[in-house]
Design a protein around this motif. Structure first.
Motif, PDB file in Angstrom:
ATOM      1  N   GLU A 253       0.829  -1.205   0.000  1.00  0.00           N
ATOM      2  CA  GLU A 253       0.000   0.000   0.000  1.00  0.00           C
ATOM      3  C   GLU A 253       0.861   1.252   0.000  1.00  0.00           C
ATOM      4  OE1 GLU A 253      -3.313   2.144   2.867  1.00  0.00           O
ATOM      5  OE2 GLU A 253      -3.455  -0.024   2.512  1.00  0.00           O
ATOM      6  N   SER A 254       1.928   1.227   0.767  1.00  0.00           N
ATOM      7  CA  SER A 254       2.842   2.373   0.819  1.00  0.00           C
ATOM      8  C   SER A 254       3.460   2.631  -0.551  1.00  0.00           C
ATOM      9  CB  SER A 254       3.933   2.123   1.861  1.00  0.00           C
ATOM     10  OG  SER A 254       4.869   3.173   1.872  1.00  0.00           O
TER      11      SER A 254
ATOM     12  N   GLU B  43       2.923   6.008  -3.170  1.00  0.00           N
ATOM     13  CA  GLU B  43       4.008   6.818  -3.746  1.00  0.00           C
ATOM     14  C   GLU B  43       3.768   7.120  -5.221  1.00  0.00           C
ATOM     15  OE1 GLU B  43       7.719   4.899  -3.048  1.00  0.00           O
ATOM     16  OE2 GLU B  43       7.575   5.042  -0.859  1.00  0.00           O
ATOM     17  N   LEU B  44       2.970   6.265  -5.883  1.00  0.00           N
ATOM     18  CA  LEU B  44       2.677   6.452  -7.307  1.00  0.00           C
ATOM     19  C   LEU B  44       1.466   7.356  -7.539  1.00  0.00           C
ATOM     20  CD1 LEU B  44       3.037   2.730  -8.470  1.00  0.00           C
ATOM     21  CD2 LEU B  44       4.690   4.572  -8.865  1.00  0.00           C
ATOM     22  N   GLY B  45       0.774   7.708  -6.474  1.00  0.00           N
ATOM     23  CA  GLY B  45      -0.480   8.436  -6.592  1.00  0.00           C
ATOM     24  C   GLY B  45      -0.336   9.843  -7.146  1.00  0.00           C
TER      25      GLY B  45
ATOM     26  N   LEU C 213      -6.317   6.866  -5.139  1.00  0.00           N
ATOM     27  CA  LEU C 213      -4.962   7.396  -4.999  1.00  0.00           C
ATOM     28  C   LEU C 213      -4.520   8.132  -6.262  1.00  0.00           C
ATOM     29  CD1 LEU C 213      -3.310   4.269  -3.334  1.00  0.00           C
ATOM     30  CD2 LEU C 213      -3.811   6.453  -2.214  1.00  0.00           C
ATOM     31  N   GLY C 214      -5.104   7.766  -7.402  1.00  0.00           N
ATOM     32  CA  GLY C 214      -4.712   8.370  -8.669  1.00  0.00           C
ATOM     33  C   GLY C 214      -3.602   7.598  -9.350  1.00  0.00           C
ATOM     34  N   ILE C 215      -3.834   6.289  -9.543  1.00  0.00           N
ATOM     35  CA  ILE C 215      -2.842   5.401 -10.151  1.00  0.00           C
ATOM     36  C   ILE C 215      -3.466   4.725 -11.360  1.00  0.00           C
ATOM     37  CG2 ILE C 215      -1.254   3.464  -9.730  1.00  0.00           C
ATOM     38  CD1 ILE C 215      -1.669   3.958  -6.733  1.00  0.00           C
ATOM     39  N   THR C 216      -2.705   4.544 -12.426  1.00  0.00           N
ATOM     40  CA  THR C 216      -3.227   3.885 -13.621  1.00  0.00           C
ATOM     41  C   THR C 216      -3.270   2.374 -13.421  1.00  0.00           C
ATOM     42  OG1 THR C 216      -1.060   3.600 -14.669  1.00  0.00           O
ATOM     43  CG2 THR C 216      -2.207   5.696 -15.059  1.00  0.00           C
TER      44      THR C 216
END
Length: 235
Positions: free
Chosen positions: A9-10, A14-16, A42-45
């Motif tokens: 999850e961490s 970081e990719l968010g 989170l805003g990740i593809t």
């Protein structure tokens, strides 16, 4: 090598991206009264999430359970992708597939948006029941949970792609009068796939049932017909 759900999850966080998270929140209808109400992004593809899932494919079931119960959409998706990747591995034994299938069924309510359903159930439930009893599809279709109902119909995609249409057509009829657009679209998608494999089977089905079919379902189902044929069906 040992790793934990918290570590994964961490790494995902970081990719968010805040901008992407806002866009995804709108796209997946997270507003009050919408189907994804309260979901957090989170805003990740999807490719980024899949890469993380590949990296941690060996995560144990306790860790996967922690991921797919997360408040974050992409973290849940990552847990589901780990299950799919493990199920599809050539080295996965039948006993291991049994475990993954049973685990998935215990956590279907965690698949609480259409992408979580569509990116997991055809590859786990659909693949598992291909040469087995298929009654689970009917039990899920009778659920009062929207996502389990969608799982029931979308899982038939694997059957359809192996030229087995009975459950897809039967469940399309059972769910045809559903009130939710996400089910109308799912049925249309499945019927379209039937038509790609066997045009006559779909045409016969539509000729009998199209008048009772939601317009969204019908439009999806006939996308691959000619303009003239589509017009005739829609009339």
């Amino acid at each position: 090598m040992e790793y934990s759900a918290k570590q994964i999850e961490s790494e995902l966080k970081e990719l968010g991206s805040d901008d992407k998270a806002k866009h995804l929140s709108r796209f997946f209808k997270t507003g009050k009264g919408e189907y994804g109400e309260g979901d957090k992004f989170l805003g990740i593809t999807v490719p980024q999430t899949r890469n993380i899932a590949k990296k941690y494919i060996g995560l144990d079931f306790d860790g996967i359970s922690e991921l797919i119960n997360s408040e974050w959409h992409e973290v849940r998706l990552c847990g589901l992708m780990i299950l799919v990747l493990r199920f599809k591995k050539k080295s996965t034994t039948d006993n291991e597939k049994d475990e993954i299938y049973r685990f998935y069924l215990k956590h279907t309510k965690c698949c609480n948006n259409w992408d979580l359903v569509d990116l997991s159930c055809p590859y786990i439930i659909g693949s598992y029941i291909l040469n087995r009893d298929r009654s689970i599809l009917y039990r899920l279709s009778e659920s009062d949970n929207l996502w389990e109902q969608r799982i029931s119909i979308v899982s038939t995609l694997t059957l359809v792609r192996n030229d087995s249409f009975n459950e897809a057509l039967d469940l399309s009829l059972r769910l045809m009068n559903h009130k939710h657009d996400l089910i109308h679209k799912a049925i249309g998608w499945v019927l379209r796939e039937v038509g790609k494999r066997d045009r006559k089977t779909l045409t016969d089905f539509l000729n009998i049932h199209r008048k009772n079919m939601h317009r969204t379902t019908l439009r999806y189902a006939i996308e691959h017909y000619s303009p003239e044929e589509r017009k005739a069906f829609m009339e």
